[in-house]
Design a protein around this motif. Structure first.
Motif, short mmCIF file in Angstrom:
data_model
loop_
_atom_site.label_atom_id
_atom_site.label_comp_id
_atom_site.label_asym_id
_atom_site.label_seq_id
_atom_site.Cartn_x
_atom_site.Cartn_y
_atom_site.Cartn_z
N ILE A 1 8.48 -3.74 -9.35
CA ILE A 1 8.26 -2.80 -10.49
C ILE A 1 8.95 -1.93 -10.62
O ILE A 1 10.02 -1.47 -10.04
CB ILE A 1 6.71 -2.26 -10.33
CG1 ILE A 1 6.59 -1.39 -9.23
CG2 ILE A 1 5.57 -3.28 -10.11
CD1 ILE A 1 5.60 -0.61 -8.81
N ARG A 2 9.14 -1.24 -11.93
CA ARG A 2 10.26 -0.24 -12.41
C ARG A 2 10.64 0.71 -11.48
O ARG A 2 11.84 0.95 -10.91
CB ARG A 2 10.07 0.02 -13.71
CG ARG A 2 11.13 1.00 -14.32
CD ARG A 2 12.49 0.16 -14.70
NE ARG A 2 12.17 -1.13 -15.41
CZ ARG A 2 11.79 -1.19 -16.67
NH1 ARG A 2 12.16 -0.09 -17.41
NH2 ARG A 2 11.90 -2.24 -17.43
N THR A 3 9.82 1.43 -10.84
CA THR A 3 9.98 2.49 -9.94
C THR A 3 10.65 1.92 -8.81
O THR A 3 11.69 2.70 -8.14
CB THR A 3 8.70 3.18 -9.72
OG1 THR A 3 7.94 3.73 -11.00
CG2 THR A 3 9.05 4.48 -8.73
N GLN A 4 10.17 0.82 -8.31
CA GLN A 4 11.15 0.34 -7.05
C GLN A 4 12.39 -0.15 -7.46
O GLN A 4 13.51 0.36 -6.71
CB GLN A 4 10.17 -1.00 -6.56
CG GLN A 4 9.11 -0.77 -5.96
CD GLN A 4 8.32 -1.82 -5.64
OE1 GLN A 4 8.44 -3.03 -6.53
NE2 GLN A 4 7.71 -2.08 -4.41
N VAL B 1 4.63 5.03 -5.77
CA VAL B 1 4.98 4.76 -7.34
C VAL B 1 3.86 5.62 -8.36
O VAL B 1 4.20 6.11 -9.23
CB VAL B 1 4.83 3.08 -7.45
CG1 VAL B 1 4.91 2.88 -8.88
CG2 VAL B 1 6.14 2.49 -6.80
N ASN B 2 2.60 5.70 -7.91
CA ASN B 2 1.52 6.03 -8.57
C ASN B 2 2.05 7.72 -8.96
O ASN B 2 1.54 8.14 -9.96
CB ASN B 2 0.24 6.27 -8.17
CG ASN B 2 -0.28 4.67 -8.23
OD1 ASN B 2 0.05 4.02 -9.05
ND2 ASN B 2 -1.19 4.35 -7.45
N VAL C 1 8.17 8.69 -14.97
CA VAL C 1 9.43 7.48 -14.98
C VAL C 1 8.63 6.67 -16.20
O VAL C 1 7.63 6.05 -15.91
CB VAL C 1 9.30 6.66 -13.79
CG1 VAL C 1 10.08 5.50 -13.88
CG2 VAL C 1 9.89 7.75 -12.77
N HIS C 2 9.53 6.58 -17.19
CA HIS C 2 9.01 5.52 -18.20
C HIS C 2 8.71 4.04 -17.80
O HIS C 2 9.86 3.53 -16.88
CB HIS C 2 10.34 5.50 -19.49
CG HIS C 2 10.06 4.89 -20.58
ND1 HIS C 2 8.96 5.04 -21.34
CD2 HIS C 2 10.58 3.66 -20.87
CE1 HIS C 2 8.80 3.99 -22.43
NE2 HIS C 2 9.85 3.27 -22.23
N ASP C 3 7.76 3.48 -18.09
CA ASP C 3 7.52 2.16 -17.84
C ASP C 3 7.52 2.14 -16.06
O ASP C 3 7.90 1.11 -15.62
CB ASP C 3 8.47 1.23 -18.29
CG ASP C 3 8.37 0.74 -19.82
OD1 ASP C 3 6.95 1.16 -20.25
OD2 ASP C 3 9.20 0.44 -20.56
N ALA D 1 1.01 -1.13 -0.01
CA ALA D 1 -0.02 0.09 -0.15
C ALA D 1 0.82 1.48 -0.01
O ALA D 1 0.58 2.08 -0.70
CB ALA D 1 -0.91 -0.07 1.12
N LYS D 2 1.77 1.15 0.67
CA LYS D 2 2.98 2.40 0.81
C LYS D 2 3.40 2.62 -0.34
O LYS D 2 3.58 3.79 -0.98
CB LYS D 2 3.92 2.26 1.86
CG LYS D 2 4.48 3.42 2.11
CD LYS D 2 5.72 3.11 3.33
CE LYS D 2 6.54 4.39 3.75
NZ LYS D 2 7.30 4.59 4.78
N TRP D 3 3.96 1.49 -1.18
CA TRP D 3 4.76 1.70 -2.37
C TRP D 3 3.79 1.96 -3.46
O TRP D 3 4.27 2.77 -4.32
CB TRP D 3 5.48 0.39 -2.66
CG TRP D 3 6.63 0.02 -2.24
CD1 TRP D 3 6.89 -0.76 -0.96
CD2 TRP D 3 8.00 0.86 -2.49
NE1 TRP D 3 8.30 -0.79 -0.95
CE2 TRP D 3 8.86 0.13 -1.74
CE3 TRP D 3 8.35 1.78 -3.59
CZ2 TRP D 3 10.52 0.68 -1.89
CZ3 TRP D 3 9.57 2.30 -3.74
CH2 TRP D 3 10.57 1.68 -2.88
N ARG D 4 2.56 1.61 -3.38
CA ARG D 4 1.55 1.91 -4.42
C ARG D 4 1.45 3.43 -4.59
O ARG D 4 1.44 3.98 -5.36
CB ARG D 4 0.39 1.14 -4.21
CG ARG D 4 -0.81 1.27 -5.39
CD ARG D 4 -1.95 0.48 -5.05
NE ARG D 4 -1.81 -0.88 -4.85
CZ ARG D 4 -2.00 -1.32 -3.37
NH1 ARG D 4 -2.31 -0.91 -2.63
NH2 ARG D 4 -1.73 -2.67 -3.46
#
Length: 308
Positions: A118-121, A85-86, A92-94, A79-82
């Motif tokens: 996921i890419r941002t992580q 990232v959003n 951020v590409h992809d 939840a925190k990452w979501r």
């Protein structure tokens, strides 16, 4: 809810395979860059610095050397990452594309040392590892025995530092600007005001400079030095205004993998400065007289035999 048909299942499996192949290709490309160029020498995304600051502000205690999968996989962590990232959907590409991430930064990608994120992580963790010095071993581990660190053939202000200032100069600061783990030598020249000239007592020196032209000419000189010698970083700091007896008027510093390049480059740079830079010196003597000195003649042919 109806179960997927055989065709739908086959399509899903094919999509997963395509994602896996792309994620593996991305991971292999990244590791090749780390080994060939070194961490911190390239940007993983255009907003790297801002992303790193935001990541560390939101996840200050997340250890990136050896990852704890619970920091990514629990419901609370997801939840925190979501939410984090959003924010980067448009920058951020992809941003949410699947990527492989090494769990232990000291090890290569293996089945046991990889986790799917996921890419941002991926970007947050690997940017942090690069900025915090945790990936340095990767480039070093894959160097050939006869490796000489790559030097730059053209002037780059990230590595070639120029300063004209009325403030007192610092040799320690100059050396710090060229110090790097790739350097095996740092050579310096420090010009100071002596107390006599032609048998007369010197009170002080006064320097003037045409700064814009001086910087342009200095970059030409550094470019010539980089063509001649295998050097990593350079510094030229020059004082303007009054410089009392014993104080420093100019500092040259050069770093290189091997001492001969740094020593020879410093000699070449200070001679070129004296011959070509638009910096003028007035000597004020204790008898009340003064004299202006312009560029001096220097026999640059002595440097022909020192080329790397």
């Amino acid at each position: 809810m109806a179960l997927p048909t055989a065709d739908q299942t086959a399509n899903m499996a094919e999509m997963e395979m395509q994602w896996a192949v792309k994620a593996m290709h991305h991971a292999e490309t990244y590791m090749k860059l780390l080994r060939a160029v070194g961490p911190g020498k390239f940007k993983l995304c255009p907003i790297e610095d801002a992303l790193y600051e935001d990541f560390r502000a939101n996840f200050p205690d997340l250890k990136v050397d050896v990852l704890d999968e619970d920091e990514f996989k629990t419901d609370m962590a997801k939840a925190k990452w979501r939410e984090f990232v959003n924010k980067y959907e448009k920058t951020v590409h992809d941003f949410n594309f699947g990527s492989l991430l090494r769990i232990d930064c000291k090890k290569d990608y293996t089945e046991e040392n990889s986790m799917f994120v996921i890419r941002t992580q991926f970007l947050c963790v690997e940017i942090a590892r690069n900025k915090e010095g945790l990936n340095e071993h990767i480039a070093q581990k894959h160097l050939p025995e006869d490796y000489v660190p790559k030097h730059h053939r053209t002037v780059d202000e990230e590595y070639d530092h120029f300063l004209i200032s009325p403030e007192q100069l610092s040799l320690d600061k100059a050396c710090g600007l060229v110090r790097t783990d790739a350097a095996g030598a740092i050579s310096t020249f420090e010009g100071t005001t002596r107390d006599t000239f032609n048998g007369k007592r010197v009170v002080r020196l006064e320097y003037e400079a045409y700064e814009t032209m001086a910087k342009k000419e200095w970059h030409k000189i550094v470019g010539e030095a980089r063509e001649k010698y295998h050097i990593l970083g350079t510094v030229m700091h020059h004082r303007v205004g009054e410089v009392s007896v014993g104080q420093t008027s100019v500092i040259i510093a050069v770093s290189s993998a091997h001492r001969a390049d740094a020593i020879n480059a410093v000699h070449f740079l200070i001679d070129s400065l004296k011959a070509r830079l638009p910096v003028w010196k007035k000597e004020l003597l204790d008898d009340g007289s003064d004299t202006w000195k312009e560029n001096e003649h220097v026999d640059m042919a002595v440097h022909d035999s020192t080329q790397a």
